[in-house]
Write an enzyme that holds these catalytic residues in place. Structure first.
Site, PDB file in Angstrom:
ATOM      1  N   PRO A 299       2.822 -29.416 -27.464  1.00 62.10           N
ATOM      2  CA  PRO A 299       3.821 -29.159 -28.502  1.00 62.10           C
ATOM      3  C   PRO A 299       3.329 -28.143 -29.528  1.00 62.10           C
ATOM      4  CG  PRO A 299       2.955 -31.405 -28.680  1.00 62.10           C
ATOM      5  CD  PRO A 299       2.361 -30.797 -27.453  1.00 62.10           C
TER       6      PRO A 299
ATOM      7  N   GLU B 272      -2.228 -38.544 -26.474  1.00 65.82           N
ATOM      8  CA  GLU B 272      -2.096 -37.634 -27.624  1.00 65.82           C
ATOM      9  C   GLU B 272      -2.602 -36.237 -27.269  1.00 65.82           C
ATOM     10  OE1 GLU B 272      -0.257 -40.402 -29.233  1.00 65.82           O
ATOM     11  OE2 GLU B 272      -0.663 -38.724 -30.567  1.00 65.82           O
TER      12      GLU B 272
ATOM     13  N   ARG C 158      11.840 -18.878  -9.918  1.00 68.65           N
ATOM     14  CA  ARG C 158      13.135 -18.271  -9.581  1.00 68.65           C
ATOM     15  C   ARG C 158      13.065 -16.749  -9.700  1.00 68.65           C
ATOM     16  NH1 ARG C 158      16.465 -16.941 -13.978  1.00 68.65           N
ATOM     17  NH2 ARG C 158      18.415 -17.091 -12.812  1.00 68.65           N
TER      18      ARG C 158
ATOM     19  N   ASP D 131      20.507 -12.338 -16.162  1.00 67.05           N
ATOM     20  CA  ASP D 131      20.149 -13.466 -17.020  1.00 67.05           C
ATOM     21  C   ASP D 131      20.324 -13.079 -18.488  1.00 67.05           C
ATOM     22  OD1 ASP D 131      19.477 -15.265 -15.132  1.00 67.05           O
ATOM     23  OD2 ASP D 131      17.319 -14.973 -15.251  1.00 67.05           O
TER      24      ASP D 131
HETATM   25  N1  LIG Z   1       7.058 -28.496 -25.824  1.00 67.20           N
HETATM   26  C1  LIG Z   1       6.363 -29.699 -25.695  1.00 67.20           C
HETATM   27  C2  LIG Z   1       5.191 -29.932 -24.947  1.00 67.20           C
HETATM   28  C3  LIG Z   1       4.898 -31.252 -25.129  1.00 67.20           C
HETATM   29  C4  LIG Z   1       3.721 -31.979 -24.613  1.00 67.20           C
HETATM   30  C5  LIG Z   1       2.883 -31.386 -23.672  1.00 67.20           C
HETATM   31  C6  LIG Z   1       1.742 -32.039 -23.242  1.00 67.20           C
HETATM   32  C7  LIG Z   1       1.429 -33.300 -23.768  1.00 67.20           C
HETATM   33  C8  LIG Z   1       0.338 -34.179 -23.600  1.00 67.20           C
HETATM   34  C9  LIG Z   1       0.572 -35.293 -24.399  1.00 67.20           C
HETATM   35  N2  LIG Z   1       1.747 -35.110 -25.053  1.00 67.20           N
HETATM   36  C10 LIG Z   1       2.316 -36.064 -25.989  1.00 67.20           C
HETATM   37  C11 LIG Z   1       1.870 -35.771 -27.385  1.00 67.20           C
HETATM   38  C12 LIG Z   1       2.180 -36.659 -28.369  1.00 67.20           C
HETATM   39  C13 LIG Z   1       1.781 -36.395 -29.659  1.00 67.20           C
HETATM   40  C14 LIG Z   1       1.093 -35.260 -29.952  1.00 67.20           C
HETATM   41  C15 LIG Z   1       0.816 -34.401 -28.937  1.00 67.20           C
HETATM   42  N3  LIG Z   1       1.205 -34.649 -27.634  1.00 67.20           N
HETATM   43  C16 LIG Z   1       2.288 -33.895 -24.713  1.00 67.20           C
HETATM   44  C17 LIG Z   1       3.442 -33.250 -25.132  1.00 67.20           C
HETATM   45  N4  LIG Z   1       5.830 -31.784 -25.937  1.00 67.20           N
HETATM   46  N5  LIG Z   1       6.721 -30.824 -26.271  1.00 67.20           N
END
Ligand SMILES: Nc1cc(-c2ccc3ccn(Cc4ccccn4)c3c2)[nH]n1
Length: 256
Positions: free
Chosen positions: A98, A125, A167, A182
């Site tokens: 994220p 996490e 794709r 696109d």
């Molecule tokens: N665009 C995105 C990508 C993700 C993502 C990707 C990989 C992981 C591995 C664990 N978490 C959960 C989590 C919870 C709390 C803080 C960090 N991560 C992920 C979330 N969420 N939204």
């Protein structure tokens, strides 16, 4: 293209057996390999997580299994260890997170030109930060986010990125024009979202297809489609219109 995906939920990627990507794999355009991270654990419980240093909620993914998994997966390059003295291919490691750089169509275009991608799907996490730091000593590493929301892990984000990239590969989409038109591509439709689409019947539950689409007047159809894209972009994505160079909007466009 070769794509390796490391995850504790390999079954999450069943959809990659289906549809266009499934066909691309069967035809050899795409070589997708799934790896269960737990294959690189050595304790009775196949442990992949532990409590975070510094305290805080949840668990963090341990670095050791990831280090061994990445070593193993990247030790088997596509095309062997380097034909006729050529250097073996180096993968690009993609870490969905994220906190990553926003993944866009431009990223997909660039990644579609790569011979080998490795996706590391975190859970809990996240993955111990030393894993990315250690991998970056041997290969390019990109932390990418598919949107400003928090998923439970990297698998959904990986599915999105694999689909978006795949794709674009030659031979995957039957109709190449579809890619060129696109909304987020670099062509005529750049910065505009798709407008409405219609197919038979001409009238359905009293709803008629816009007559211009039945007119056979291709100029008028093209103009109508652009107008509808402009309207929908202004309604749903005014931020994209702001990015559009002024010279791309003619006087008619501004009146839509
Ligand atoms: N665009 C995105 C990508 C993700 C993502 C990707 C990989 C992981 C591995 C664990 N978490 C959960 C989590 C919870 C709390 C803080 C960090 N991560 C992920 C979330 N969420 N939204």
């Amino acid at each position: 293209m070769r794509i390796d995906i490391i995850t504790i939920f390999p079954d999450y990627f069943g959809p990659l057996e289906l549809s266009l990507i499934g066909k691309a794999r069967a035809s050899g355009i795409l070589d997708v390999r799934l790896h269960d991270l737990r294959s690189w654990t050595h304790d009775r419980h196949n442990t992949v997580d532990d409590t975070p240093y510094g305290g805080g909620p949840g668990m963090v993914m341990k670095p050791e299994p990831w280090g061994e998994a990445l070593d193993a997966v990247t030790a088997d390059p596509p095309g062997g260890a380097g034909q006729a003295g050529a250097a073996p291919a180096v993968p690009r490691l993609i870490l969905p997170t994220p906190s990553g750089v926003p993944f866009t169509q431009a990223h997909a275009d660039r990644l579609a030109a790569e011979p080998w991608l490795v996706f590391a799907c975190g859970r809990y996490e996240g993955i111990d930060s030393r894993v990315a730091r250690d991998a970056a000593q041997r290969m390019p590493v990109e932390e990418l986010s598919i949107g400003d929301y928090v998923l439970a892990g990297g698998e959904s984000a990986t599915l999105v990125m694999v689909e978006t990239v795949s794709r674009l590969l030659p031979g995957v989409l039957g109709n190449r024009d579809s890619v060129d038109q696109d909304s987020f591509a670099t062509g005529e439709m750049q910065h505009l979202v798709e407008g409405p689409v219609y197919t038979k019947p001409a009238v359905w539950r009293g709803h008629e297809v816009p007559p211009v689409l039945l007119s056979g007047n291709h100029g008028a159809v093209d103009r109508w489609r652009r107008d509808e894209s402009l309207r929908k972009t202004a309604r749903n994505r005014p931020d994209l219109l702001e990015r559009m160079p002024a010279e791309r909007l003619d006087r008619h466009d501004r009146e839509v």
